[in-house]
Scaffold this active site. Structure first.
Site, PDB file in Angstrom:
ATOM      1  CG  ASP A   1      -1.035   3.868  -5.789  1.00 14.40           C
ATOM      2  OD1 ASP A   1      -1.584   4.976  -5.642  1.00 14.40           O
ATOM      3  OD2 ASP A   1      -1.305   3.104  -6.737  1.00 14.40           O
ATOM      4  CG  HIS A   2      -2.748   3.616   2.159  1.00 12.57           C
ATOM      5  ND1 HIS A   2      -2.536   2.430   2.831  1.00 12.57           N
ATOM      6  CD2 HIS A   2      -3.804   4.224   2.775  1.00 12.57           C
ATOM      7  CE1 HIS A   2      -3.417   2.325   3.814  1.00 12.57           C
ATOM      8  NE2 HIS A   2      -4.195   3.390   3.797  1.00 12.57           N
TER       9      HIS A   2
END
Length: 419
Positions: A307-308
């Site tokens: 979930d960068h």
């Protein structure tokens, strides 16, 4: 380019012949030419050695955000893909979080072209609705033909149930995957952390797990009615795992992911009011984390994503209520997963995802295109800003002790090695 990996321990349970064996691997012009106990290096060959060199098929992340176009100060596509390469990923699925939002075939073509020639492959999602407003379906079929791997209004639930129904029905005609973020906005209200004991003690507005579970329940009912392919990104509740498990037993074509930080961290870390811990969905309870880990182990949770979400300092160094949601995560993903699941299971998790989104799966055999990740699972380190390649430094794992280190990748007839 010729590359020779010396005495690399292969982690690939699908290839019983080589799994857990140390082998030399010769790669010529982007193709695995030979796998053997000992290989003499041909002339003009780059030899890769490392004290504890391990190799697997290339890792994939099913949900990252960069910034370009529109928010280049957060992360450019070029540096984002460099970050992915240094973190061990040979493929990333790019969330529609830029400006303007990618809701047409030309937008998808731009993103694909921006990733051309890189070691790490970029596969963009297109917006589900025009401008991400949740009102009118975007050009789904045209975007699919242009290379979109799915359709997603990033971090926004599909509030209109009829719109989701129509999207699932329409996308079936071309095997499209529809994504629906699991949060009922009316229940969530103005909350920004998990609703519970910690939020009450700290005086922060809470988002109850019920907001996620209600949305998932509704979406699964619609999926059962329409058919089609539904992906639910970044669940955070233990009860969500149970809801999805029931749907899978019914035979519904549903997949889901969890953000890696929701596996390791809980809302108890919020006591310092550090805005790096402000993520969406929020960090929840220890029981939720345990159920999510169980879900990953038994396959109910299909993928773990970093979930960068890179954010420049101005969006994080503010009061907690005013800070933006998100944390970078590519650089720390392997270390966190390796800590929780161990090496073999972590690699199995990191190589899941291509089939679901219609991507070609690499193979580990002589004659196959080299799509490999190099890593050392035993190195222990304290994760600091020195390990961050991203332009933004908003990591919620800063100063955490992690186990395992990505060394680089080989893909597209190129090699990237961390110095």
């Amino acid at each position: 380019m010729n590359i020779l990996l010396k005495s690399a321990k292969i982690i690939n349970s699908k290839t019983k012949e080589f799994h857990l064996k140390k082998r030399d691997i010769l790669i010529k012009n982007g193709v695995i030419e030979k796998i053997a106990s000992t290989i003499d290096a041909p002339s003009k060959t780059k030899i890769v050695t490392h004290k504890n060199l391990h190799v697997s098929l290339g890792w994939i992340d099913t949900g990252v955000s960069f910034g370009e176009p529109g928010f280049e100060e957060r992360e450019t596509i070029d540096n984002g893909l460099k970050t992915a390469s240094s973190s061990g990923f040979t493929a990333v699925l790019l969330n529609p979080s830029s400006f303007p939002l990618p809701d047409s075939s030309s937008d998808i073509v731009f993103l694909k072209n921006s990733g051309e020639g890189q070691i790490t492959n970029l596969h963009p999602f297109g917006n589900l609705t025009v401008n991400g407003k949740g009102e009118t379906l975007a050009e789904l079929y045209d975007m699919k033909n242009a290379g979109a791997v799915g359709f997603y209004d990033f971090k926004h639930a599909v509030s209109n149930p009829n719109l989701l129904k129509i999207a699932l029905q329409y996308a079936q005609g071309f095997q499209g995957t529809v994504l629906s973020f699991p949060m009922d906005n009316y229940i969530a209200g103005k909350g920004n952390v998990n609703e519970g004991i910690v939020s009450t003690q700290l005086g922060l507005k809470g988002i109850p797990a019920m907001a996620e579970e209600l949305q998932i329940s509704r979406d699964l009912f619609i999926l059962e009615y329409t058919g089609g392919k539904l992906h639910i990104p970044t669940i955070s509740s233990g009860n969500s795992v149970k809801l999805i498990a029931v749907a899978k037993k019914k035979g519904l074509n549903v997949t889901c992911s969890v953000a890696v930080h929701n596996l390791m961290l809980t809302d108890e870390v919020l006591e310092e009011f550090d805005t790096n811990y402000k993520v969406l969905p929020p960090l929840r309870t220890n029981n939720d984390s345990k159920e999510l880990i169980k879900g990953v182990k038994n396959g109910t949770v299909d993928f773990v994503t970093s979930d960068h979400t890179p954010l420049n300092i101005e969006l994080k160094k503010v009061e907690f209520d005013n800070a933006e949601y998100g944390s970078i995560g590519l650089e720390s993903s392997f270390g966190v997963l390796n800590e929780i699941f161990g090496t073999e299971e972590s690699i199995e998790i990191l190589t899941r995802g291509r089939k679901t989104f219609g991507l070609e799966e690499p193979d580990f055999k002589e004659g196959a295109k080299a799509n490999l990740t190099l890593f050392d699972p035993k190195t222990e380190l304290t994760f600091t800003e020195e390990h961050v390649v991203s332009s933004s430094k908003n990591s919620l794992f800063l100063n955490q002790k992690l186990k395992g280190l990505a060394l680089g990748v080989i893909a597209n007839n190129q090699i990237y090695l961390n110095s």
